[in-house]
Design an enzyme around this catalytic site. Structure first.
Site, PDB file in Angstrom:
ATOM      1  N   GLU A 274     -80.342 -27.604  31.165  1.00  0.00           N
ATOM      2  CA  GLU A 274     -79.277 -26.896  31.885  1.00  0.00           C
ATOM      3  C   GLU A 274     -79.544 -25.392  31.877  1.00  0.00           C
ATOM      4  OE1 GLU A 274     -75.294 -27.911  30.705  1.00  0.00           O
ATOM      5  OE2 GLU A 274     -74.406 -26.332  31.939  1.00  0.00           O
TER       6      GLU A 274
ATOM      7  N   SER B 249     -67.524 -31.733  29.576  1.00  0.00           N
ATOM      8  CA  SER B 249     -66.990 -30.864  30.632  1.00  0.00           C
ATOM      9  C   SER B 249     -65.591 -31.319  31.027  1.00  0.00           C
ATOM     10  CB  SER B 249     -67.908 -30.883  31.855  1.00  0.00           C
ATOM     11  OG  SER B 249     -68.189 -32.213  32.248  1.00  0.00           O
TER      12      SER B 249
HETATM   13  O1  KIV Z   1     -70.482 -32.049  29.812  1.00  0.00           O
HETATM   14  C1  KIV Z   1     -71.155 -32.249  30.830  1.00  0.00           C
HETATM   15  O2  KIV Z   1     -70.662 -32.634  31.886  1.00  0.00           O
HETATM   16  C2  KIV Z   1     -72.585 -32.010  30.753  1.00  0.00           C
HETATM   17  C3  KIV Z   1     -73.384 -32.027  32.008  1.00  0.00           C
HETATM   18  C4  KIV Z   1     -73.045 -30.898  32.886  1.00  0.00           C
HETATM   19  C5  KIV Z   1     -74.824 -32.135  31.749  1.00  0.00           C
HETATM   20  O3  KIV Z   1     -73.078 -31.819  29.683  1.00  0.00           O
END
Ligand code: KIV
Length: 288
Positions: A181, A44
């Site tokens: 998720e 992310s």
């Molecule tokens: O990339 C990320 O931060 C994630 C989380 C939201 C689980 O995969």
């Protein structure tokens, strides 16, 4: 330091736990000192740190760069590095090499991979080699184009059954935990109850063993309408904006810097804030 055994113990002892994403040295240190047991260097970061529209452009080198900073800031938390798109899709050998970099160069203790199917065999190989794996099912952002957008998964019976079967297979393959998720709450609970290993939910309802949020979402650094699963525990975007405007105003009026923020050659300058009388303060960024 939190280990994968502790994480299993959390579930065994019915202790719900928190996970927060971290991408840099200072935020990792704050979260670590706050006692957050697991820090996830999530891909992310492509969206919240680097401004990409999805997580797909994130490279392994970018992930390792951020992982190293998080590792420097953390002393107690279990650190999980998120394997980015195309860093484990080509072959098992490629996955081993990528995961190895997270542990050797990035200072991570475990890796996370999205999806079931071929990822199950890769999970088995990595755990056999001593690399703990966190699985990730449901809304898996690296599949954004296949899902037709960031959409809740597992609403229909067939999809829900697939997620449950993949979850069990990942556990069988040795995953130490599983992120769920963007799935209906009852599916989050069902998968959690079916597994021995802990589940970590994000938009998967209250029935999972742990909960994870993205740092910037949790702190209100992201603005606009938040997704339904986000709770903002602070409103830092507004606070930062206000602080920046106050700084700009004080610069314009000459109120900042004041005499206490300056140095003089003859020592007649008032002692800087935070320094003891007569102490020469180092000129460096960041305070401790
Ligand atoms: O990339 C990320 O931060 C994630 C989380 C939201 C689980 O995969």
């Amino acid at each position: 330091m939190t280990t994968v055994l502790d994480v299993q113990r959390f579930k065994d002892e019915h202790r719900r736990f928190s996970v927060i994403t971290a991408y840099d040295f200072l935020s990792a240190r704050i979260l670590d000192e706050a006692g957050i047991p697991i820090l996830l260097v999530g891909d992310s970061l492509g969206m919240v740190m680097l401004g990409y529209p999805t997580t797909l452009p994130v490279t392994l080198d970018e992930m390792i760069h951020h992982a190293k900073a998080v590792a420097r800031g953390s002393r107690h938390a279990l650190l999980v590095g998120d394997m980015p798109f195309m860093s484990y899709h080509v072959s098992t050998e490629q996955a081993i090499a990528s995961a190895g970099r997270f542990l050797q160069e990035g200072g991570m203790h475990a890796v996370k991979m999205e999806g079931g199917g071929p990822v199950i065999e890769i999970t088995r190989r990595l755990t056999e080699l001593g690399i703990p794996v966190m699985g990730h099912l449901g809304l898996t952002p690296q599949f954004v184009h296949q899902m037709g957008g960031f959409k809740v998964q597992g609403k229909g019976q067939a999809q829900a059954a697939r997620i449950l079967a993949d979850a069990k297979a990942l556990e069988q393959a040795g995953a130490f935990s599983l992120v769920l998720e963007g799935v209906p709450s009852d599916l989050g609970s069902k998968v959690t109850q079916a597994l021995r290993i802990p589940t970590i939910g994000i938009g998967a309802g209250p029935g999972t063993d742990g909960q994870v949020l993205v740092y910037h979402d949790m702190l209100g650094l992201t603005t606009g309408k938040a997704p339904k699963f986000v709770k903002r525990y602070a409103n830092l975007a507004e606070e930062i904006g206000n602080a920046a405007q106050r700084f700009a105003r004080e610069v314009a009026t000459g109120e900042f810097p004041g005499p206490e923020h300056g140095y003089s050659a003859n020592g007649s300058t008032p002692t800087p804030v935070g320094a003891k009388d007569g102490e020469i303060q180092e000129v460096k960024y960041g305070a401790g």
